[in-house]
Design an enzyme around this catalytic site. Structure first.
Site, PDB file in Angstrom:
ATOM      1  N   LYS A 173      13.956 -85.752  11.938  1.00 14.25           N
ATOM      2  CA  LYS A 173      13.593 -86.049  10.558  1.00 14.25           C
ATOM      3  C   LYS A 173      13.552 -84.756   9.749  1.00 14.25           C
ATOM      4  O   LYS A 173      12.685 -83.917   9.958  1.00 14.25           O
ATOM      5  CB  LYS A 173      12.207 -86.702  10.502  1.00 14.25           C
ATOM      6  CG  LYS A 173      11.835 -87.097   9.093  1.00 14.25           C
ATOM      7  CD  LYS A 173      10.359 -87.343   8.954  1.00 14.25           C
ATOM      8  CE  LYS A 173       9.709 -86.545   7.866  1.00 14.25           C
ATOM      9  NZ  LYS A 173      10.456 -86.247   6.681  1.00 14.25           N
ATOM     10  N   THR A 228       0.054 -76.377   8.750  1.00 12.39           N
ATOM     11  CA  THR A 228      -0.977 -76.431   9.795  1.00 12.39           C
ATOM     12  C   THR A 228      -1.740 -77.757   9.765  1.00 12.39           C
ATOM     13  O   THR A 228      -2.061 -78.318  10.818  1.00 12.39           O
ATOM     14  CB  THR A 228      -1.917 -75.214   9.629  1.00 12.39           C
ATOM     15  OG1 THR A 228      -1.144 -74.041   9.922  1.00 12.39           O
ATOM     16  CG2 THR A 228      -3.104 -75.272  10.562  1.00 12.39           C
ATOM     17  N   THR A 230      -0.613 -80.703   8.798  1.00 15.28           N
ATOM     18  CA  THR A 230       0.262 -81.728   9.383  1.00 15.28           C
ATOM     19  C   THR A 230       0.328 -81.553  10.898  1.00 15.28           C
ATOM     20  O   THR A 230       0.288 -82.542  11.650  1.00 15.28           O
ATOM     21  CB  THR A 230       1.694 -81.643   8.802  1.00 15.28           C
ATOM     22  OG1 THR A 230       1.610 -81.485   7.396  1.00 15.28           O
ATOM     23  CG2 THR A 230       2.502 -82.870   9.124  1.00 15.28           C
ATOM     24  N   GLU A 248       5.091 -75.196  15.220  1.00 14.50           N
ATOM     25  CA  GLU A 248       5.342 -73.944  14.490  1.00 14.50           C
ATOM     26  C   GLU A 248       4.765 -74.141  13.104  1.00 14.50           C
ATOM     27  O   GLU A 248       5.313 -74.894  12.293  1.00 14.50           O
ATOM     28  CB  GLU A 248       6.849 -73.664  14.416  1.00 14.50           C
ATOM     29  CG  GLU A 248       7.525 -73.508  15.765  1.00 14.50           C
ATOM     30  CD  GLU A 248       7.133 -72.226  16.482  1.00 14.50           C
ATOM     31  OE1 GLU A 248       6.608 -71.307  15.838  1.00 14.50           O
ATOM     32  OE2 GLU A 248       7.348 -72.152  17.700  1.00 14.50           O
ATOM     33  N   CYS A 282       7.940 -68.771   6.117  1.00 12.80           N
ATOM     34  CA  CYS A 282       6.676 -68.690   6.853  1.00 12.80           C
ATOM     35  C   CYS A 282       6.398 -67.254   7.302  1.00 12.80           C
ATOM     36  O   CYS A 282       5.263 -66.904   7.600  1.00 12.80           O
ATOM     37  CB  CYS A 282       6.725 -69.616   8.062  1.00 12.80           C
ATOM     38  SG  CYS A 282       8.162 -69.308   9.102  1.00 12.80           S
ATOM     39  N   GLU A 384      -2.843 -69.910   2.907  1.00 11.31           N
ATOM     40  CA  GLU A 384      -1.395 -69.772   2.720  1.00 11.31           C
ATOM     41  C   GLU A 384      -1.004 -70.272   1.324  1.00 11.31           C
ATOM     42  O   GLU A 384      -1.313 -71.407   0.962  1.00 11.31           O
ATOM     43  CB  GLU A 384      -0.654 -70.588   3.788  1.00 11.31           C
ATOM     44  CG  GLU A 384       0.839 -70.364   3.732  1.00 11.31           C
ATOM     45  CD  GLU A 384       1.609 -71.218   4.750  1.00 11.31           C
ATOM     46  OE1 GLU A 384       1.336 -72.415   4.871  1.00 11.31           O
ATOM     47  OE2 GLU A 384       2.504 -70.650   5.399  1.00 11.31           O
TER      48      GLU A 384
HETATM   49  P1  NAD Z   1       4.739 -80.242   5.882  1.00  9.71           P
HETATM   50  O1  NAD Z   1       3.809 -80.113   7.020  1.00  9.71           O
HETATM   51  O2  NAD Z   1       4.252 -80.893   4.640  1.00  9.71           O
HETATM   52  O3  NAD Z   1       6.032 -81.084   6.306  1.00  9.71           O
HETATM   53  C1  NAD Z   1       6.836 -80.707   7.397  1.00  9.71           C
HETATM   54  C2  NAD Z   1       7.533 -81.945   7.931  1.00  9.71           C
HETATM   55  O4  NAD Z   1       6.558 -82.830   8.477  1.00  9.71           O
HETATM   56  C3  NAD Z   1       8.282 -82.745   6.872  1.00  9.71           C
HETATM   57  O5  NAD Z   1       9.465 -83.258   7.411  1.00  9.71           O
HETATM   58  C4  NAD Z   1       7.298 -83.866   6.556  1.00  9.71           C
HETATM   59  O6  NAD Z   1       7.899 -85.014   6.046  1.00  9.71           O
HETATM   60  C5  NAD Z   1       6.699 -84.116   7.916  1.00  9.71           C
HETATM   61  N1  NAD Z   1       5.383 -84.762   7.906  1.00  9.71           N
HETATM   62  C6  NAD Z   1       4.474 -84.787   6.894  1.00  9.71           C
HETATM   63  N2  NAD Z   1       3.391 -85.523   7.269  1.00  9.71           N
HETATM   64  C7  NAD Z   1       3.625 -85.937   8.529  1.00  9.71           C
HETATM   65  C8  NAD Z   1       2.872 -86.715   9.453  1.00  9.71           C
HETATM   66  N3  NAD Z   1       1.683 -87.224   9.154  1.00  9.71           N
HETATM   67  N4  NAD Z   1       3.410 -86.938  10.674  1.00  9.71           N
HETATM   68  C9  NAD Z   1       4.609 -86.417  11.020  1.00  9.71           C
HETATM   69  N5  NAD Z   1       5.371 -85.703  10.168  1.00  9.71           N
HETATM   70  C10 NAD Z   1       4.889 -85.454   8.937  1.00  9.71           C
HETATM   71  O7  NAD Z   1       5.301 -78.791   5.598  1.00  9.71           O
HETATM   72  P2  NAD Z   1       6.277 -78.348   4.428  1.00  9.71           P
HETATM   73  O8  NAD Z   1       5.505 -78.332   3.152  1.00  9.71           O
HETATM   74  O9  NAD Z   1       7.540 -79.126   4.509  1.00  9.71           O
HETATM   75  O10 NAD Z   1       6.624 -76.853   4.881  1.00  9.71           O
HETATM   76  C11 NAD Z   1       5.866 -75.733   4.557  1.00  9.71           C
HETATM   77  C12 NAD Z   1       5.001 -75.311   5.720  1.00  9.71           C
HETATM   78  O11 NAD Z   1       5.806 -75.091   6.865  1.00  9.71           O
HETATM   79  C13 NAD Z   1       4.282 -74.006   5.475  1.00  9.71           C
HETATM   80  O12 NAD Z   1       2.968 -74.123   5.934  1.00  9.71           O
HETATM   81  C14 NAD Z   1       5.047 -73.012   6.325  1.00  9.71           C
HETATM   82  O13 NAD Z   1       4.317 -71.880   6.731  1.00  9.71           O
HETATM   83  C15 NAD Z   1       5.427 -73.859   7.479  1.00  9.71           C
HETATM   84  N6  NAD Z   1       6.562 -73.281   8.194  1.00  9.71           N
HETATM   85  C16 NAD Z   1       6.353 -72.733   9.422  1.00  9.71           C
HETATM   86  C17 NAD Z   1       7.396 -72.153  10.110  1.00  9.71           C
HETATM   87  C18 NAD Z   1       7.211 -71.552  11.479  1.00  9.71           C
HETATM   88  O14 NAD Z   1       8.210 -71.299  12.154  1.00  9.71           O
HETATM   89  N7  NAD Z   1       5.992 -71.307  11.927  1.00  9.71           N
HETATM   90  C19 NAD Z   1       8.669 -72.123   9.537  1.00  9.71           C
HETATM   91  C20 NAD Z   1       8.839 -72.685   8.269  1.00  9.71           C
HETATM   92  C21 NAD Z   1       7.776 -73.267   7.608  1.00  9.71           C
END
Ligand code: NAD
Length: 480
Positions: A173, A228, A230, A248, A282, A384
């Site tokens: 997804k 974090t 999520t 991650e 990130c 963040e």
């Molecule tokens: P997010 O957690 O909102 O969404 C990430 C994914 O999870 C999306 O596909 C979303 O649709 C899905 N999701 C949302 N709710 C869910 C649920 N209840 N169950 C399962 N899936 C769900 O994150 P975002 O806003 O898309 O991305 C930004 C975040 O990602 C920042 O915190 C960033 O630091 C982090 N990030 C981390 C890394 C890493 O490698 N550590 C890399 C890139 C981004």
């Protein structure tokens, strides 16, 4: 208006419920395509297809799996311009960045794991004359891969490639905020001859599609990159089901600049580590600690250079920062600037939305922002922000900067600038983070372990770590 399709069992299909949600182009602040608003039914169809494909795919010789994935990589490379334009339109990032980083890296991910699987060996442990143990590593079955919006195809492929190369099938997804290049990828999978059901891509909202993948009883492995909060929600569901889980998550990375650094290199790279991809990586260094001896000189040079950055249409060649990904995200980032001022910070440059003219007048742009005068433990320095907003603070001693750098709940990446190699080792050893860069930033060798500690995640991706995650080891002990 164009409708993106799900990719299930080798075909591009509409969601079962025939419902769609809007997909925005952040550079103009307008809807430009529609995404399937999929639900549990679509995830279930995708899972059944992946289950049916698993026996044959897992038994396919790894050389053949590798060839198909390398074909996919070549097709991405051949479609570089089309993919880069799609990524830039969907995400708001500069086209030049998508062309230089995002899309080449997506192709590299498939190439890296396609060839990596040919070199992956199992272990044997000999007990002198008594026995020999050998450990096999078998693909597990259907893996759920959930990815975020900031590096859409780059991170999507970073999960899918090792899972497929080692013989699993996948229900994936992409973020609903940036689904387009995953859709284009599904077209290329068909062209590359990936057998039907091996990869399935279900588009839609996190709390529907993501949650359905997380709780599906026939998906025993979840690889997640995102926020974090999520990650914690996914762990709450997947933990009691004893799923294999890789998380991650977010970061609040320190960038530590000692006064014996190579000043120009530290300054130039800090511009990138602060504002690349509008600060939405990130790994961006959002807290900049500068040793007192060069603090004012560095701050002034950094502010002057930042003022020269161009915020503009992502498709223009001279653009340094494009649009941030969405209106809610822009509002969240700007709310942190307000908070920083309430906490006593001074905005040295930026701190506001940028209004462009013409077609981009309704786009979501933020001026690169530097804030000074904040305590290391205030909310602005602990939470963040994930946008083009950094804070800058002076420090005197190693002990002091380590205490400040390690003070957040996160621990993803750190950057250290010094010409003193002993100091570099010393500081690197004491930083609470999964990744430390010394005199560089975001220099990646795909073989190295990638991931964070504390609230930045659980587990490591990269190199053979990913194969370890996407397989189940079995030890066989034979008495001699
Ligand atoms: P997010 O957690 O909102 O969404 C990430 C994914 O999870 C999306 O596909 C979303 O649709 C899905 N999701 C949302 N709710 C869910 C649920 N209840 N169950 C399962 N899936 C769900 O994150 P975002 O806003 O898309 O991305 C930004 C975040 O990602 C920042 O915190 C960033 O630091 C982090 N990030 C981390 C890394 C890493 O490698 N550590 C890399 C890139 C981004």
């Amino acid at each position: 208006m164009e409708k993106i399709k799900n990719y299930i069992n080798g075909e591009l299909v509409e969601p079962v419920g025939k419902e769609y949600i809007d997909n925005f182009n952040p550079s103009i602040g307008a809807v430009y395509s529609l995404i399937p608003d999929s639900d549990e039914q679509d995830v279930d169809l995708a899972t059944k297809a992946a289950q049916a494909a698993f026996p044959a795919w897992s038994k396919t010789p790894k050389e053949k799996r590798a060839r198909i994935l390398q074909k996919l990589a070549s097709l991405i490379e051949n479609n570089l311009d089309r993919f880069a334009e799609a990524e830039s339109r969907d995400n708001g990032k500069p086209l030049s960045l998508a062309k230089r980083v995002d899309i080449p890296r997506a192709a590299a991910n498939f190439n890296f794991y396609a060839t990596g699987v040919l070199h992956y060996a199992s272990e044997a442990h000999q007990m002198e004359d008594t026995a020999i143990n050998y450990t096999t590593r078998e693909p597990i079955g259907v893996c759920g891969c959930i990815s975020p919006w900031n590096l859409p195809l780059y991170l999507f492929s970073w999960k899918i490639a090792p899972a497929l190369a080692i013989g699993n099938t996948v229900v994936a997804k992409p973020s609903e905020v940036t689904p387009y290049t995953a859709y284009l990828l599904s077209e290329l999978c068909i062209e590359a001859g990936l057998p039907k059901g091996v990869l399935n891509i279900v588009h839609g909202l996190g709390h529907k599609v993501g949650a359905a993948i997380t709780k599906h009883t026939d998906i025993p492995v979840i690889s997640f990159t995102g926020g974090t909060v999520t990650g914690a929600e996914i762990a709450r569901t997947a933990g009691p089901m004893f799923k294999k889980l890789s998380l991650e998550l977010g970061g609040k990375n320190p960038n530590i600049i000692f006064d014996d650094c190579d000043f120009e290199k530290a300054l130039g790279t800090t511009m990138h580590s602060s504002f690349a991809n509008q600060g939405q990586i990130c790994l961006c260094g959002s807290r900049i600690f500068v040793q007192r001896g060069i603090y004012e000189k560095f701050r002034d040079a950094f502010v002057a250079k930042t003022k020269k950055l161009t915020v503009g249409n992502p498709f223009d060649e001279g653009t340094n920062l494009g649009a941030v990904v969405s209106q809610p995200h822009m509002e969240k980032v700007l709310s942190y600037v307000t908070l920083a001022q309430e906490e006593g910070g001074t905005v040295l440059t930026g701190g506001h939305q940028v209004k462009l003219e013409g077609e981009q007048e309704n786009g979501w742009y933020i001026a690169p922002t530097i804030i000074e005068g904040l305590a290391f433990d205030c909310r602005t320095n602990q939470e963040e922000i994930f946008g083009p907003v950094v804070t800058i603070m002076p420090f005197d001693t190693i002990e002091e900067v380590l205490a400040m750098a390690n003070s957040t709940k996160y621990g993803l990446a750190s950057t250290v600038w010094t010409q003193d190699i002993t100091k570099a080792h010393n500081v690197a050893a004491q930083l609470h983070s999964g990744i430390v860069w010394v005199n560089t930033w975001l220099l990646r060798d795909l073989r190295t372990p990638f991931g964070g500690v504390k609230a930045s995640g659980v587990g490591r991706e990269g190199g053979f770590n990913a194969f370890e995650f996407f397989t189940e080891p079995k030890n066989v002990c034979i008495k001699l």
